[in-house]
Design an enzyme around this catalytic site. Structure first.
Site, PDB file in Angstrom:
ATOM      1  N   GLU A  55      -7.705   0.501   4.484  1.00  0.00           N
ATOM      2  CA  GLU A  55      -7.178   0.325   5.849  1.00  0.00           C
ATOM      3  C   GLU A  55      -7.416   1.546   6.739  1.00  0.00           C
ATOM      4  O   GLU A  55      -7.545   1.402   7.955  1.00  0.00           O
ATOM      5  CB  GLU A  55      -5.676   0.000   5.794  1.00  0.00           C
ATOM      6  CG  GLU A  55      -5.362  -1.371   5.223  1.00  0.00           C
ATOM      7  CD  GLU A  55      -5.179  -1.393   3.709  1.00  0.00           C
ATOM      8  OE1 GLU A  55      -4.750  -2.439   3.182  1.00  0.00           O
ATOM      9  OE2 GLU A  55      -5.465  -0.341   3.058  1.00  0.00           O
ATOM     10  N   PHE A 117      10.025  -6.379  -0.675  1.00  0.00           N
ATOM     11  CA  PHE A 117       8.709  -6.056  -1.246  1.00  0.00           C
ATOM     12  C   PHE A 117       7.680  -5.853  -0.137  1.00  0.00           C
ATOM     13  O   PHE A 117       7.536  -6.671   0.764  1.00  0.00           O
ATOM     14  CB  PHE A 117       8.258  -7.190  -2.180  1.00  0.00           C
ATOM     15  CG  PHE A 117       6.887  -6.980  -2.751  1.00  0.00           C
ATOM     16  CD1 PHE A 117       6.629  -5.954  -3.646  1.00  0.00           C
ATOM     17  CD2 PHE A 117       5.828  -7.801  -2.373  1.00  0.00           C
ATOM     18  CE1 PHE A 117       5.356  -5.746  -4.166  1.00  0.00           C
ATOM     19  CE2 PHE A 117       4.549  -7.606  -2.883  1.00  0.00           C
ATOM     20  CZ  PHE A 117       4.312  -6.572  -3.785  1.00  0.00           C
ATOM     21  N   GLN A 118       6.973  -4.747  -0.197  1.00  0.00           N
ATOM     22  CA  GLN A 118       5.951  -4.346   0.774  1.00  0.00           C
ATOM     23  C   GLN A 118       6.497  -4.277   2.204  1.00  0.00           C
ATOM     24  O   GLN A 118       5.830  -4.623   3.171  1.00  0.00           O
ATOM     25  CB  GLN A 118       4.730  -5.269   0.707  1.00  0.00           C
ATOM     26  CG  GLN A 118       3.928  -5.076  -0.580  1.00  0.00           C
ATOM     27  CD  GLN A 118       2.535  -5.661  -0.525  1.00  0.00           C
ATOM     28  OE1 GLN A 118       2.289  -6.654   0.160  1.00  0.00           O
ATOM     29  NE2 GLN A 118       1.620  -5.049  -1.261  1.00  0.00           N
ATOM     30  N   LYS A 167       6.385 -12.127   9.129  1.00  0.00           N
ATOM     31  CA  LYS A 167       5.773 -13.319   8.567  1.00  0.00           C
ATOM     32  C   LYS A 167       6.327 -14.599   9.186  1.00  0.00           C
ATOM     33  O   LYS A 167       5.581 -15.559   9.438  1.00  0.00           O
ATOM     34  CB  LYS A 167       5.993 -13.332   7.054  1.00  0.00           C
ATOM     35  CG  LYS A 167       5.176 -14.368   6.309  1.00  0.00           C
ATOM     36  CD  LYS A 167       5.314 -14.171   4.804  1.00  0.00           C
ATOM     37  CE  LYS A 167       4.457 -15.174   4.046  1.00  0.00           C
ATOM     38  NZ  LYS A 167       4.554 -14.964   2.574  1.00  0.00           N
ATOM     39  N   MET A 476     -16.197  24.934   6.386  1.00  0.00           N
ATOM     40  CA  MET A 476     -15.423  25.638   7.391  1.00  0.00           C
ATOM     41  C   MET A 476     -14.234  26.364   6.768  1.00  0.00           C
ATOM     42  O   MET A 476     -13.894  27.480   7.177  1.00  0.00           O
ATOM     43  CB  MET A 476     -14.933  24.671   8.472  1.00  0.00           C
ATOM     44  CG  MET A 476     -14.280  25.370   9.652  1.00  0.00           C
ATOM     45  SD  MET A 476     -15.394  26.507  10.536  1.00  0.00           S
ATOM     46  CE  MET A 476     -16.238  25.355  11.625  1.00  0.00           C
TER      47      MET A 476
END
Length: 572
Positions: A55, A117-118, A167, A476
């Protein structure tokens, strides 16, 4: 008799809104909370969904698309870890004012706050790093919210917007109606500059003896490159650009002083130190530009043009603020200048500084250096490619040695400095740009940050040319360790852990090449530029201990530039 409205599900409304906003591509990754959206997506043929492998890659790809096209980049991910994985890209877009809209799935409304959940509070998490964000709790608010999201992301000072979709809202139904206009209390971007301030700015520039235009990424975002060129050339004004501003003005033009700031050119920084008028155009006086603030442009009358009023006087107090779209303001100022400034002596001084301390690197020792790679890339593409750099030494060398001739050609992570930006961002840029080559350039460290997106590049056959500048160090960081940390190279040597990049490319079916010889550079650049069907990869194994100069140490005045390596004998 009114026409009956169509009854639609949240998922259907989602796609109808995207269609009305002109969205052509969305970068995403499916998951439980957004399965209904992906079910509908299965039968949609007008929208190009790019299935990334992480993602974070989706958000950077959306950034690349937005930076390259000026359109809003779109992301679709699921709840919980799907949403939290977008945070780095959202923060990156916020710092660089990139218009993206990130749609995140969320658990059903009645479970929000129950550690379902999630579940993750993505609205709370991203509040400090978004221009605005929304949690849609009512299906009737879905269409108006999406309309607002695109409007907020793309107007005023652009930026990221998050829309969190529970949802149950995705599954619910309502009569669809898409608002034609957006009214948001307290949000009224100002596009025209105040007439009296415009007139005063024109008068100050006309009377200046040592004027300087200081150009930021806002000029590119506003589509103001033509107006800038007109203002500069008609009045013989020198132009220096920030990292994000490169390409706003042709780097090949004699009026360009190149980049200013920490790794800017000597003559650009000297011009800042000695100018009597500095006109900031769509720039924010970033610390990498100003160095020690109380010594920045001490002799100058400061004019600041920005569409974001909160950016003015935030870092540097100015003498003349002008709030408005920089494209419009530049045109208005140019129209008001009736007497060109007489600055021949100023140009003579600038040219002397160029002769005193030109950009330099060792060219005759047979070793491959990054500066040479960028010089050859610039020459062979006529400064017209879309260059997508990662973060580190190569990013600064690209700024110094690649002569950008067009806006939206230098795509890079500026404010946040995100390693891993280039690979996915170049994929996003490719989906928006078809008439110019897209070249991704990463260090060996940064390339590994989002290396999984090479799979995306191959899966969609994007003809991005992936270039790895491999010095077997976090270059760097190693440079700072040598200069300021007693040469203690703590965890920056990658030589014992780096993979074989060519074999990785070949494992994915990507034509891949490697060299450490300067005489191979032209041939390999020609080879990959000629490839228009699918990705290709070139690894340039460069000098390990090379360093980027000029350099202004952190917190120092830009007058305190280090213009060459302290110990040339260590160059290997």
């Amino acid at each position: 008799m009114s026409t009956p409205k169509t009854r639609m599900s949240g998922a259907d409304i989602f796609f109808e809104c995207l269609k009305r906003e002109g969205v052509e591509v969305i970068f995403g990754y499916p998951g439980g909370a957004v399965l209904k959206i992906y079910e509908k997506l299965y039968d949609i043929d007008w929208l190009n969904h790019v299935h990334v492998r992480h993602e974070q890659g989706a958000t950077h790809a959306a950034e690349g698309y937005a930076k390259a096209t000026g359109k809003v980049g779109c992301v679709l991910v699921t709840s919980g870890p799907g949403a939290t994985n977008t945070v780095t890209g959202i923060a990156d877009a916020y710092m660089d004012s990139v218009p993206i809209v990130v749609f995140t799935g969320q658990v059903p409304s009645h479970l929000i706050g129950n550690d379902a959940f999630q579940e993750a509070d993505i609205v709370g998490i991203t509040r400090p790093i978004t221009k605005h964000n929304f949690l849609v709790r009512d299906i009737n608010e879905l269409a108006p919210t999406i309309k607002k999201a695109f409007y907020i992301a793309s107007t005023g000072r652009p930026g990221p917007v998050v829309v969190d979709l529970p949802k149950d809202v995705i599954l619910a139904e309502t009569e669809f109606e898409y608002p034609e206009d957006v009214e948001i209390r307290g949000y009224k971007p100002k596009y025209k500059g105040h007439f009296n301030q415009i007139k005063k700015a024109a008068d100050v520039i006309s009377k200046a003896k040592r004027p300087l235009l200081y150009v930021g990424g806002g000029v590119i975002m506003s589509g103001g490159s033509k107006e800038l060129t007109l203002l500069a050339l008609e009045n013989n004004l020198p132009v220096t650009m920030t990292l994000q501003g490169l390409g706003a003005f042709p780097g090949t033009d004699s009026h360009s002083l190149g980049m200013l700031g920490m790794h800017g050119t000597y003559w650009a920084n000297q011009a800042v130190n000695n100018c009597d008028v500095i006109v900031s155009l769509g720039a924010r006086f970033d610390d990498r530009v100003t160095g020690k603030i109380d010594t920045f442009a001490q002799k100058a009358y400061k004019i600041h043009v920005d569409i974001d009023p909160t950016a003015i006087d935030k870092n540097v107090v100015v003498d003349l603020p002008i709030v408005g779209d920089v494209k419009n303001v530049m045109a208005e100022i140019a129209a008001e200048i009736t007497k060109k400034p007489k600055i021949d002596e100023w140009w003579n001084q600038i040219n002397k500084w160029k002769e005193e301390c030109p950009l330099y690197y060792e060219k005759d020792d047979g070793k491959l250096r990054t500066e040479y790679v960028f010089e050859r890339l610039s020459e062979k593409t006529n400064g017209n490619a879309v260059i997508v750099t990662d973060v580190g030494q190569h990013q600064m060398w690209a700024a110094q040695y690649y002569k950008y001739t067009n806006p939206r050609s230098n795509l890079t992570s500026g404010g946040l400095g995100t390693m891993g930006f280039s690979l996915p961002a170049s994929i996003g840029a490719w989906f928006g740009v078809k008439d110019r080559p897209v070249i991704s350039i990463s260090g060996d460290g940064g390339f590994q940050m989002n290396i999984q997106e090479l799979i995306t590049a191959k899966a969609y056959n994007v003809s991005v040319k992936f270039i790895i500048i491999n010095n077997s160090f976090l270059g760097m960081v190693r440079q700072w360790q040598e200069l300021f940390h007693q040469e203690k190279y703590s965890f920056t040597d990658l030589s014992i852990s780096n993979p074989d990049f060519v074999k990785i490319g070949e494992a994915l079916g990507i034509p891949s090449y490697s060299t450490d010889k300067p005489e191979d550079v032209d041939g390999l650049i020609d080879l990959v530029l000629a490839k228009t069907d699918g990705p290709s990869l070139v690894e340039f194994k460069v000098v390990k201990e090379d360093m980027v100069f000029p350099m202004v140490p952190s917190g120092a005045s830009i007058s305190d530039m280090m213009v060459k390596r302290l110990n040339p004998s260590r160059m290997t």
